[in-house]
Design a protein around this motif. Structure first.
Motif, short mmCIF file in Angstrom:
data_model
loop_
_atom_site.label_atom_id
_atom_site.label_comp_id
_atom_site.label_asym_id
_atom_site.label_seq_id
_atom_site.Cartn_x
_atom_site.Cartn_y
_atom_site.Cartn_z
N GLY A 1 0.79 -1.21 0.00
CA GLY A 1 0.00 0.00 0.00
C GLY A 1 0.82 1.27 0.00
O GLY A 1 0.27 2.37 0.01
N GLY A 2 2.14 1.13 0.00
CA GLY A 2 3.03 2.29 -0.03
C GLY A 2 4.15 2.07 -1.01
O GLY A 2 4.33 0.96 -1.54
N PRO A 3 4.95 3.10 -1.27
CA PRO A 3 6.06 2.95 -2.21
C PRO A 3 7.18 2.11 -1.63
O PRO A 3 7.33 2.00 -0.42
N SER A 4 7.95 1.49 -2.52
CA SER A 4 9.16 0.81 -2.08
C SER A 4 10.26 1.83 -1.89
O SER A 4 10.45 2.72 -2.72
N THR A 5 10.98 1.72 -0.78
CA THR A 5 12.10 2.63 -0.52
C THR A 5 13.38 2.15 -1.17
O THR A 5 14.38 2.85 -1.14
N LEU B 1 7.79 -15.63 -3.63
CA LEU B 1 8.01 -14.56 -4.60
C LEU B 1 6.76 -13.73 -4.81
O LEU B 1 6.83 -12.50 -4.95
N ALA B 2 5.61 -14.39 -4.82
CA ALA B 2 4.35 -13.66 -5.01
C ALA B 2 4.01 -12.81 -3.80
O ALA B 2 3.58 -11.66 -3.93
N THR B 3 4.18 -13.36 -2.61
CA THR B 3 3.91 -12.59 -1.39
C THR B 3 4.79 -11.35 -1.33
O THR B 3 4.34 -10.25 -0.98
N PHE B 4 6.04 -11.51 -1.71
CA PHE B 4 6.99 -10.41 -1.64
C PHE B 4 6.65 -9.28 -2.62
O PHE B 4 6.86 -8.10 -2.32
N THR B 5 6.12 -9.63 -3.78
CA THR B 5 5.83 -8.62 -4.80
C THR B 5 4.36 -8.22 -4.83
O THR B 5 3.96 -7.42 -5.69
N LEU B 6 3.55 -8.70 -3.89
CA LEU B 6 2.14 -8.34 -3.84
C LEU B 6 2.00 -6.81 -3.74
O LEU B 6 2.54 -6.18 -2.83
N GLY B 7 1.29 -6.22 -4.69
CA GLY B 7 1.12 -4.77 -4.70
C GLY B 7 2.31 -4.01 -5.24
O GLY B 7 2.29 -2.77 -5.29
N ASP C 1 -7.28 -3.83 -4.17
CA ASP C 1 -6.77 -3.25 -5.41
C ASP C 1 -6.04 -4.30 -6.24
O ASP C 1 -6.10 -4.27 -7.48
N VAL C 2 -5.32 -5.20 -5.57
CA VAL C 2 -4.65 -6.29 -6.28
C VAL C 2 -5.69 -7.14 -7.02
O VAL C 2 -5.52 -7.51 -8.19
N PRO D 1 -7.94 -4.10 4.01
CA PRO D 1 -7.56 -4.59 2.68
C PRO D 1 -8.06 -3.70 1.55
O PRO D 1 -7.65 -3.88 0.40
N PHE D 2 -8.94 -2.74 1.87
CA PHE D 2 -9.47 -1.82 0.86
C PHE D 2 -8.60 -0.57 0.71
O PHE D 2 -8.90 0.27 -0.14
N ALA D 3 -7.55 -0.43 1.52
CA ALA D 3 -6.67 0.74 1.41
C ALA D 3 -5.99 0.75 0.04
O ALA D 3 -5.75 -0.31 -0.55
N PRO D 4 -5.69 1.94 -0.49
CA PRO D 4 -5.06 2.01 -1.82
C PRO D 4 -3.81 1.15 -1.91
O PRO D 4 -2.95 1.18 -1.03
#
Length: 248
Positions: free
Chosen positions: A71-75, A185-191, A242-243, A234-237
């Protein structure tokens, strides 16, 4: 340090930070025991276990910062994502641990759980039927035989810490064990689909992207109602709903 920071808390477990120490309080002692075992076996940087008592585990804080959050950017940079991919590959190539993990459920058990959850999402009005039906179709690709690997089992992006382009540690190992490598791998890249190529570049082998996308749908379907019932959104942007919508 004169305060206690609540990292996460719900009815099953809580994590607190006090200075340079994290305290994990868990109603299920077996999860604490499983985490300590996984920490001793994992061939990647992990937090130091300071002490363990009934229902409480104390861990030293890791240097660096979390690579990002759902839900946030990757740093992290592309190089940091590639470094995370290399660390995950090292884990998946390690000798198998003795127990099944969160990514190790059988196809039959996972299918039954998914179908039950999809029905509940619709009947309880959590999600519209067309959204659930479409993502249940996408999720089917994940329901296939897989070769067991040493998996983290809950490899959320917030569980991997980096300092610059170096992975300094991976936290929260209570779901670790034998499982499907592509689930990690999927959990890590979710969103964070935009970083999938960087991750795979570091992981260093061909992966089935359709299966990863299937796991995005499957994980989001399974966890959406639980999150809503335990104080998360889970409805947060950028989060699970959203996924699911992105698959329409």
């Amino acid at each position: 340090m004169d305060e206690v920071n609540v990292v996460v808390a719900h009815s099953e477990r809580a994590t607190l930070r006090v200075g340079d120490m994290f305290l994990k309080v868990d109603a299920d002692q077996a999860r604490i025991d499983a985490e300590v075992e996984a920490l001793s076996l994992a061939p990647v940087p992990t937090p130091q276990v300071l002490w363990r008592k009934p229902h409480v585990l104390a861990l030293a804080a890791l240097p660096g910062v979390a690579l990002g959050r759902l839900g946030g950017p990757s740093t992290g940079s592309s190089a940091a994502w590639a470094a995370a991919g290399a660390a995950i590959r090292k884990l998946h190539d390690a000798p198998l641990p003795p127990r099944l993990g969160g990514a190790g459920r059988s196809i039959d058990a996972l299918t039954a759980e998914l179908d039950t959850e999809c029905e509940a999402l619709v009947s309880n009005g959590v999600l519209p039927a067309d959204l659930v039906t479409r993502n249940r179709q996408v999720a089917e690709a994940a329901l296939r035989p897989w070769t067991p690997a040493f998996t983290h089992g809950d490899l959320q992006i917030a569980h991997v810490f980096v300092d610059g382009d170096e992975v300094t540690g991976i936290i929260d190992w209570s779901e670790a064990g034998q499982g499907d490598a592509l689930y990690d791998l999927a959990t890590f890249t979710l969103g964070h689909e935009d970083h999938l190529d960087d991750l795979i570049a570091g992981y260093g082998t061909d992966v089935d992207l359709d299966v990863i996308r299937a796991w995005w749908s499957l994980r989001s379907l399974l966890i959406a109602r639980w999150l809503s019932e335990h104080g998360f959104d889970p409805f947060a942007p950028g989060c699970e709903v959203d996924v699911l919508k992105s698959r329409m």
